[in-house]
Design an enzyme around this catalytic site. Structure first.
Site, PDB file in Angstrom:
ATOM      1  N   SER A 220       0.843  -1.189   0.000  1.00 49.37           N
ATOM      2  CA  SER A 220       0.000   0.000   0.000  1.00 49.37           C
ATOM      3  C   SER A 220       0.878   1.238   0.000  1.00 49.37           C
ATOM      4  O   SER A 220       1.739   1.395   0.865  1.00 49.37           O
ATOM      5  CB  SER A 220      -0.911  -0.002   1.230  1.00 49.37           C
ATOM      6  OG  SER A 220      -1.597   1.220   1.331  1.00 49.37           O
ATOM      7  N   GLY A 222      -0.446   4.355   0.136  1.00 44.12           N
ATOM      8  CA  GLY A 222      -1.302   5.445   0.579  1.00 44.12           C
ATOM      9  C   GLY A 222      -2.091   6.050  -0.564  1.00 44.12           C
ATOM     10  O   GLY A 222      -2.693   5.337  -1.375  1.00 44.12           O
ATOM     11  N   ALA A 223      -2.068   7.367  -0.652  1.00 46.97           N
ATOM     12  CA  ALA A 223      -2.820   8.067  -1.691  1.00 46.97           C
ATOM     13  C   ALA A 223      -2.296   7.781  -3.086  1.00 46.97           C
ATOM     14  O   ALA A 223      -2.982   8.050  -4.083  1.00 46.97           O
ATOM     15  CB  ALA A 223      -2.797   9.567  -1.431  1.00 46.97           C
ATOM     16  N   GLY A 225      -1.650   4.763  -4.325  1.00 48.14           N
ATOM     17  CA  GLY A 225      -2.181   3.530  -4.889  1.00 48.14           C
ATOM     18  C   GLY A 225      -1.603   2.297  -4.229  1.00 48.14           C
ATOM     19  O   GLY A 225      -1.068   2.357  -3.116  1.00 48.14           O
ATOM     20  N   GLY A 251      -6.295  -0.121   5.398  1.00 44.60           N
ATOM     21  CA  GLY A 251      -5.380  -1.146   4.919  1.00 44.60           C
ATOM     22  C   GLY A 251      -5.875  -2.546   5.220  1.00 44.60           C
ATOM     23  O   GLY A 251      -5.682  -3.473   4.428  1.00 44.60           O
ATOM     24  N   ASP A 252      -6.537  -2.710   6.356  1.00 44.29           N
ATOM     25  CA  ASP A 252      -7.085  -4.014   6.720  1.00 44.29           C
ATOM     26  C   ASP A 252      -8.258  -4.375   5.811  1.00 44.29           C
ATOM     27  O   ASP A 252      -8.403  -5.528   5.399  1.00 44.29           O
ATOM     28  CB  ASP A 252      -7.532  -3.993   8.180  1.00 44.29           C
ATOM     29  CG  ASP A 252      -6.446  -3.481   9.105  1.00 44.29           C
ATOM     30  OD1 ASP A 252      -5.275  -3.822   8.891  1.00 44.29           O
ATOM     31  OD2 ASP A 252      -6.764  -2.715  10.027  1.00 44.29           O
TER      32      ASP A 252
END
Length: 315
Positions: A220, A222-223, A225, A251-252
Protein backbone atom coordinates in the site's frame (compact mmCIF):
# COMPACT_ATOMS: atom_id res chain seq x y z
CA UNK A 1 -13.74 -19.05 5.38
CA UNK A 2 -11.03 -16.53 6.22
CA UNK A 3 -9.36 -17.07 9.59
CA UNK A 4 -7.72 -14.06 11.19
CA UNK A 5 -5.12 -14.04 13.94
CA UNK A 6 -4.69 -10.87 16.02
CA UNK A 7 -2.08 -11.38 18.77
CA UNK A 8 -2.60 -7.89 20.25
CA UNK A 9 -6.29 -6.91 19.84
CA UNK A 10 -7.87 -3.80 21.32
CA UNK A 11 -11.05 -1.99 22.20
CA UNK A 12 -11.00 1.12 19.98
CA UNK A 13 -12.77 4.36 20.76
CA UNK A 14 -12.88 6.87 17.89
CA UNK A 15 -13.92 10.48 18.40
CA UNK A 16 -14.64 12.86 15.52
CA UNK A 17 -13.47 16.38 16.39
CA UNK A 18 -13.43 19.67 14.41
CA UNK A 19 -9.72 20.16 15.19
CA UNK A 20 -7.16 19.06 17.73
CA UNK A 21 -6.01 21.89 20.01
CA UNK A 22 -3.58 20.97 22.77
CA UNK A 23 -4.58 22.11 26.22
CA UNK A 24 -8.15 22.94 25.22
CA UNK A 25 -11.50 21.28 25.91
CA UNK A 26 -12.52 19.58 22.66
CA UNK A 27 -16.14 18.66 22.03
CA UNK A 28 -16.55 15.57 19.85
CA UNK A 29 -19.09 15.69 17.03
CA UNK A 30 -19.33 11.91 16.85
CA UNK A 31 -18.01 8.81 18.55
CA UNK A 32 -17.73 5.08 17.95
CA UNK A 33 -16.57 2.05 19.88
CA UNK A 34 -15.26 -0.88 17.85
CA UNK A 35 -13.27 -4.08 18.31
CA UNK A 36 -9.76 -3.24 17.15
CA UNK A 37 -6.55 -4.76 15.88
CA UNK A 38 -5.52 -5.34 12.29
CA UNK A 39 -6.69 -8.95 12.09
CA UNK A 40 -9.95 -8.05 13.81
CA UNK A 41 -10.52 -5.36 11.18
CA UNK A 42 -9.88 -7.91 8.41
CA UNK A 43 -12.56 -10.15 9.95
CA UNK A 44 -14.95 -7.21 10.17
CA UNK A 45 -14.38 -6.35 6.53
CA UNK A 46 -14.86 -9.96 5.46
CA UNK A 47 -18.11 -10.16 7.43
CA UNK A 48 -19.30 -6.83 5.96
CA UNK A 49 -18.79 -8.39 2.53
CA UNK A 50 -21.11 -11.26 3.51
CA UNK A 51 -18.38 -13.86 3.92
CA UNK A 52 -17.58 -16.09 6.88
CA UNK A 53 -14.70 -15.19 9.14
CA UNK A 54 -13.34 -16.65 12.38
CA UNK A 55 -11.22 -14.41 14.61
CA UNK A 56 -8.56 -15.94 16.86
CA UNK A 57 -7.39 -13.51 19.51
CA UNK A 58 -6.26 -13.40 23.15
CA UNK A 59 -8.88 -11.67 25.31
CA UNK A 60 -8.78 -10.63 28.94
CA UNK A 61 -10.71 -8.51 31.42
CA UNK A 62 -13.77 -6.34 30.79
CA UNK A 63 -12.36 -4.82 27.56
CA UNK A 64 -11.78 -8.31 26.18
CA UNK A 65 -15.35 -9.39 26.97
CA UNK A 66 -16.66 -6.27 25.22
CA UNK A 67 -14.51 -6.97 22.15
CA UNK A 68 -16.01 -10.47 21.93
CA UNK A 69 -19.55 -9.10 22.26
CA UNK A 70 -18.97 -6.47 19.57
CA UNK A 71 -17.55 -9.06 17.16
CA UNK A 72 -20.43 -11.44 17.80
CA UNK A 73 -22.89 -8.64 17.05
CA UNK A 74 -21.22 -8.19 13.65
CA UNK A 75 -21.61 -11.86 12.75
CA UNK A 76 -17.99 -12.81 13.35
CA UNK A 77 -17.19 -16.12 15.00
CA UNK A 78 -14.77 -15.61 17.88
CA UNK A 79 -12.21 -18.20 18.97
CA UNK A 80 -10.98 -16.53 22.17
CA UNK A 81 -7.78 -17.39 23.98
CA UNK A 82 -8.28 -16.43 27.66
CA UNK A 83 -5.38 -14.42 29.11
CA UNK A 84 -4.77 -13.00 32.57
CA UNK A 85 -4.05 -9.43 31.43
CA UNK A 86 -6.75 -7.02 30.28
CA UNK A 87 -7.15 -6.37 26.54
CA UNK A 88 -5.78 -2.92 25.68
CA UNK A 89 -7.98 0.12 24.98
CA UNK A 90 -6.98 2.55 22.20
CA UNK A 91 -8.18 6.06 21.37
CA UNK A 92 -8.35 7.70 17.93
CA UNK A 93 -9.11 11.39 17.29
CA UNK A 94 -10.36 12.01 13.74
CA UNK A 95 -10.28 15.65 12.65
CA UNK A 96 -12.64 17.05 10.02
CA UNK A 97 -9.77 17.51 7.53
CA UNK A 98 -8.95 13.81 7.62
CA UNK A 99 -5.98 13.99 10.02
CA UNK A 100 -6.00 11.13 12.51
CA UNK A 101 -4.26 11.04 15.90
CA UNK A 102 -4.04 7.64 17.58
CA UNK A 103 -3.09 6.66 21.12
CA UNK A 104 -2.32 2.94 21.29
CA UNK A 105 -1.86 1.16 24.60
CA UNK A 106 0.83 -1.57 24.91
CA UNK A 107 -1.50 -4.44 25.79
CA UNK A 108 -0.98 -7.39 28.17
CA UNK A 109 2.06 -9.63 28.36
CA UNK A 110 1.34 -13.24 27.37
CA UNK A 111 2.72 -16.05 29.48
CA UNK A 112 4.39 -19.09 27.83
CA UNK A 113 1.24 -21.14 28.45
CA UNK A 114 -0.94 -18.45 26.87
CA UNK A 115 1.39 -18.25 23.87
CA UNK A 116 1.18 -21.99 23.27
CA UNK A 117 -2.61 -21.95 23.66
CA UNK A 118 -2.78 -19.19 21.04
CA UNK A 119 -0.77 -21.29 18.58
CA UNK A 120 -2.87 -24.37 19.29
CA UNK A 121 -6.10 -22.43 18.77
CA UNK A 122 -4.86 -21.22 15.38
CA UNK A 123 -4.08 -24.82 14.42
CA UNK A 124 -7.50 -26.07 15.49
CA UNK A 125 -9.42 -23.30 13.74
CA UNK A 126 -7.43 -23.40 10.49
CA UNK A 127 -8.78 -26.71 9.22
CA UNK A 128 -11.58 -25.11 7.17
CA UNK A 129 -9.80 -21.87 6.29
CA UNK A 130 -9.25 -20.73 2.70
CA UNK A 131 -6.80 -18.16 4.04
CA UNK A 132 -5.18 -17.37 7.37
CA UNK A 133 -4.49 -13.66 7.86
CA UNK A 134 -1.98 -12.88 10.64
CA UNK A 135 -1.96 -9.19 11.36
CA UNK A 136 -0.55 -6.51 13.62
CA UNK A 137 2.09 -6.03 16.24
CA UNK A 138 3.15 -8.72 18.68
CA UNK A 139 2.22 -8.29 22.34
CA UNK A 140 4.76 -8.39 25.09
CA UNK A 141 5.96 -11.92 25.70
CA UNK A 142 5.93 -13.09 22.08
CA UNK A 143 9.31 -13.39 20.38
CA UNK A 144 9.84 -11.74 16.95
CA UNK A 145 9.97 -15.26 15.48
CA UNK A 146 6.39 -16.01 16.57
CA UNK A 147 4.86 -15.18 13.18
CA UNK A 148 7.49 -17.37 11.50
CA UNK A 149 6.26 -20.27 13.67
CA UNK A 150 2.65 -19.56 12.64
CA UNK A 151 3.57 -19.50 8.94
CA UNK A 152 5.49 -22.77 9.24
CA UNK A 153 2.61 -24.49 11.04
CA UNK A 154 0.06 -23.11 8.58
CA UNK A 155 2.00 -24.43 5.60
CA UNK A 156 2.47 -27.79 7.31
CA UNK A 157 -1.31 -28.00 7.55
CA UNK A 158 -1.78 -27.05 3.90
CA UNK A 159 -3.16 -23.55 4.52
CA UNK A 160 -2.35 -20.32 2.68
CA UNK A 161 -1.23 -17.46 4.88
CA UNK A 162 -1.20 -13.67 4.52
CA UNK A 163 0.98 -11.61 6.83
CA UNK A 164 0.57 -7.94 7.73
CA UNK A 165 3.23 -6.93 10.23
CA UNK A 166 6.51 -5.02 10.25
CA UNK A 167 10.04 -4.79 11.56
CA UNK A 168 11.89 -7.84 12.78
CA UNK A 169 8.68 -9.90 12.99
CA UNK A 170 8.21 -9.46 9.22
CA UNK A 171 11.83 -10.18 8.37
CA UNK A 172 11.95 -13.35 10.46
CA UNK A 173 8.69 -14.62 8.96
CA UNK A 174 9.99 -14.23 5.40
CA UNK A 175 12.22 -17.27 5.81
CA UNK A 176 9.07 -19.44 6.02
CA UNK A 177 7.77 -18.03 2.70
CA UNK A 178 4.36 -16.52 3.55
CA UNK A 179 1.99 -16.58 0.57
CA UNK A 180 1.50 -12.82 0.66
CA UNK A 181 2.83 -9.99 2.80
CA UNK A 182 1.14 -6.60 2.97
CA UNK A 183 3.47 -3.77 3.97
CA UNK A 184 2.64 -0.08 3.69
CA UNK A 185 5.24 2.29 2.24
CA UNK A 186 6.96 2.93 5.58
CA UNK A 187 7.13 -0.76 6.42
CA UNK A 188 8.43 -1.55 2.95
CA UNK A 189 11.19 1.06 3.26
CA UNK A 190 12.09 -0.22 6.71
CA UNK A 191 12.33 -3.80 5.46
CA UNK A 192 14.85 -2.94 2.73
CA UNK A 193 16.65 -0.28 4.73
CA UNK A 194 16.41 2.64 2.32
CA UNK A 195 14.02 5.48 1.39
CA UNK A 196 11.32 5.24 -1.27
CA UNK A 197 10.81 8.28 -3.51
CA UNK A 198 9.10 6.83 -6.58
CA UNK A 199 6.75 4.02 -7.55
CA UNK A 200 9.77 2.34 -9.14
CA UNK A 201 11.58 2.41 -5.78
CA UNK A 202 8.60 0.66 -4.22
CA UNK A 203 8.57 -2.00 -6.97
CA UNK A 204 12.27 -2.74 -6.41
CA UNK A 205 11.72 -2.99 -2.66
CA UNK A 206 8.81 -5.38 -3.15
CA UNK A 207 10.92 -7.51 -5.47
CA UNK A 208 13.58 -7.70 -2.75
CA UNK A 209 11.00 -8.94 -0.25
CA UNK A 210 10.14 -11.69 -2.72
CA UNK A 211 13.83 -12.57 -2.97
CA UNK A 212 13.87 -12.75 0.84
CA UNK A 213 11.02 -15.26 0.85
CA UNK A 214 7.62 -13.63 0.30
CA UNK A 215 5.72 -15.36 -2.48
CA UNK A 216 3.74 -12.19 -3.22
CA UNK A 217 3.85 -8.59 -1.99
CA UNK A 218 0.76 -6.38 -1.78
CA UNK A 219 2.16 -2.96 -0.97
CA UNK A 220 0.00 0.00 0.00
CA UNK A 221 1.41 3.36 -1.07
CA UNK A 222 -1.30 5.45 0.58
CA UNK A 223 -2.82 8.07 -1.69
CA UNK A 224 -0.50 6.93 -4.49
CA UNK A 225 -2.18 3.53 -4.89
CA UNK A 226 -1.18 -0.09 -4.41
CA UNK A 227 1.30 -2.51 -5.93
CA UNK A 228 1.05 -6.25 -6.37
CA UNK A 229 4.29 -8.06 -7.13
CA UNK A 230 4.03 -11.83 -7.53
CA UNK A 231 5.33 -14.65 -9.70
CA UNK A 232 2.67 -14.03 -12.33
CA UNK A 233 3.52 -10.35 -12.82
CA UNK A 234 3.50 -6.84 -11.37
CA UNK A 235 0.49 -4.52 -11.33
CA UNK A 236 -0.20 -1.01 -10.10
CA UNK A 237 -3.65 0.22 -9.09
CA UNK A 238 -5.23 3.53 -8.11
CA UNK A 239 -8.74 4.63 -7.19
CA UNK A 240 -10.66 7.88 -7.26
CA UNK A 241 -11.54 9.05 -3.74
CA UNK A 242 -13.95 11.96 -3.42
CA UNK A 243 -13.25 12.77 0.24
CA UNK A 244 -11.16 11.13 2.96
CA UNK A 245 -13.07 10.83 6.22
CA UNK A 246 -10.97 8.33 8.16
CA UNK A 247 -8.16 5.97 7.23
CA UNK A 248 -8.60 3.76 10.31
CA UNK A 249 -8.69 0.15 9.12
CA UNK A 250 -8.43 1.06 5.43
CA UNK A 251 -5.38 -1.15 4.92
CA UNK A 252 -7.09 -4.01 6.72
CA UNK A 253 -10.18 -3.61 4.56
CA UNK A 254 -7.89 -3.67 1.54
CA UNK A 255 -6.32 -6.97 2.63
CA UNK A 256 -9.79 -8.42 3.17
CA UNK A 257 -10.81 -7.37 -0.33
CA UNK A 258 -7.68 -8.99 -1.74
CA UNK A 259 -8.30 -12.32 0.01
CA UNK A 260 -12.03 -12.33 -0.77
CA UNK A 261 -11.15 -12.07 -4.47
CA UNK A 262 -8.79 -15.04 -4.34
CA UNK A 263 -5.55 -13.50 -3.12
CA UNK A 264 -3.66 -13.28 -6.42
CA UNK A 265 -3.67 -11.48 -9.75
CA UNK A 266 -4.97 -8.13 -10.99
CA UNK A 267 -8.60 -8.83 -10.12
CA UNK A 268 -7.68 -9.38 -6.49
CA UNK A 269 -5.64 -6.16 -6.55
CA UNK A 270 -8.65 -4.28 -7.96
CA UNK A 271 -10.80 -5.67 -5.16
CA UNK A 272 -8.20 -4.63 -2.59
CA UNK A 273 -8.07 -1.06 -3.87
CA UNK A 274 -11.86 -0.79 -4.13
CA UNK A 275 -12.25 -1.89 -0.50
CA UNK A 276 -9.50 0.43 0.73
CA UNK A 277 -10.91 3.42 -1.16
CA UNK A 278 -14.40 2.77 0.22
CA UNK A 279 -13.08 2.44 3.77
CA UNK A 280 -11.37 5.86 3.84
CA UNK A 281 -14.65 7.52 2.89
CA UNK A 282 -16.47 6.03 5.92
CA UNK A 283 -16.36 7.30 9.53
CA UNK A 284 -14.07 5.84 12.18
CA UNK A 285 -13.22 2.23 11.49
CA UNK A 286 -16.48 1.38 9.71
CA UNK A 287 -15.90 -1.39 7.18
CA UNK A 288 -17.42 -1.11 3.69
CA UNK A 289 -20.26 -3.29 2.48
CA UNK A 290 -20.65 -4.24 -1.19
CA UNK A 291 -22.97 -1.23 -1.60
CA UNK A 292 -20.10 1.10 -0.62
CA UNK A 293 -17.73 -0.18 -3.32
CA UNK A 294 -17.16 1.64 -6.59
CA UNK A 295 -15.25 -0.76 -8.89
CA UNK A 296 -15.52 1.74 -11.77
CA UNK A 297 -13.33 4.16 -9.81
CA UNK A 298 -10.42 1.66 -9.79
CA UNK A 299 -7.71 1.51 -12.47
CA UNK A 300 -5.29 -1.43 -12.67
CA UNK A 301 -2.36 -1.53 -15.08
CA UNK A 302 0.67 -3.68 -15.79
CA UNK A 303 2.45 -0.60 -17.15
CA UNK A 304 4.11 0.56 -13.97
CA UNK A 305 4.80 4.33 -13.74
CA UNK A 306 8.25 3.74 -12.29
CA UNK A 307 9.28 7.40 -12.45
CA UNK A 308 6.16 8.73 -10.72
CA UNK A 309 7.17 10.49 -7.53
CA UNK A 310 5.30 9.42 -4.42
CA UNK A 311 3.08 12.12 -2.93
CA UNK A 312 4.32 11.02 0.47
CA UNK A 313 7.91 9.81 -0.05
CA UNK A 314 9.37 7.68 2.75
CA UNK A 315 12.77 8.70 4.09
Amino acid sequence: MILTVTPNPSLDRTYEVPSLDRGEVIRATGERMDPGGKGVNVSRAVAAAGRRSVAVLPLGGAPGALVADLLDAQGIEVAPVPVAGATRSNIALAESDGVLTKINAPGPELSPAEQELLLETVREQSRDADWIACCGSLPRGLAPSWYADVVARAHAGGARIALDTSGRALLEALRERPDVVKPNAEELAEAVGRPLATVGDAVKAAEELREMGARAVLASLGADGQLLVEEGGTWFATARVDAVRSNVGAGDSSLAGFLIAGGSGPQALASAVAHGAAAVQLPGSVMPTPADLDPAAVTVTAEIPVDRELKEPVS
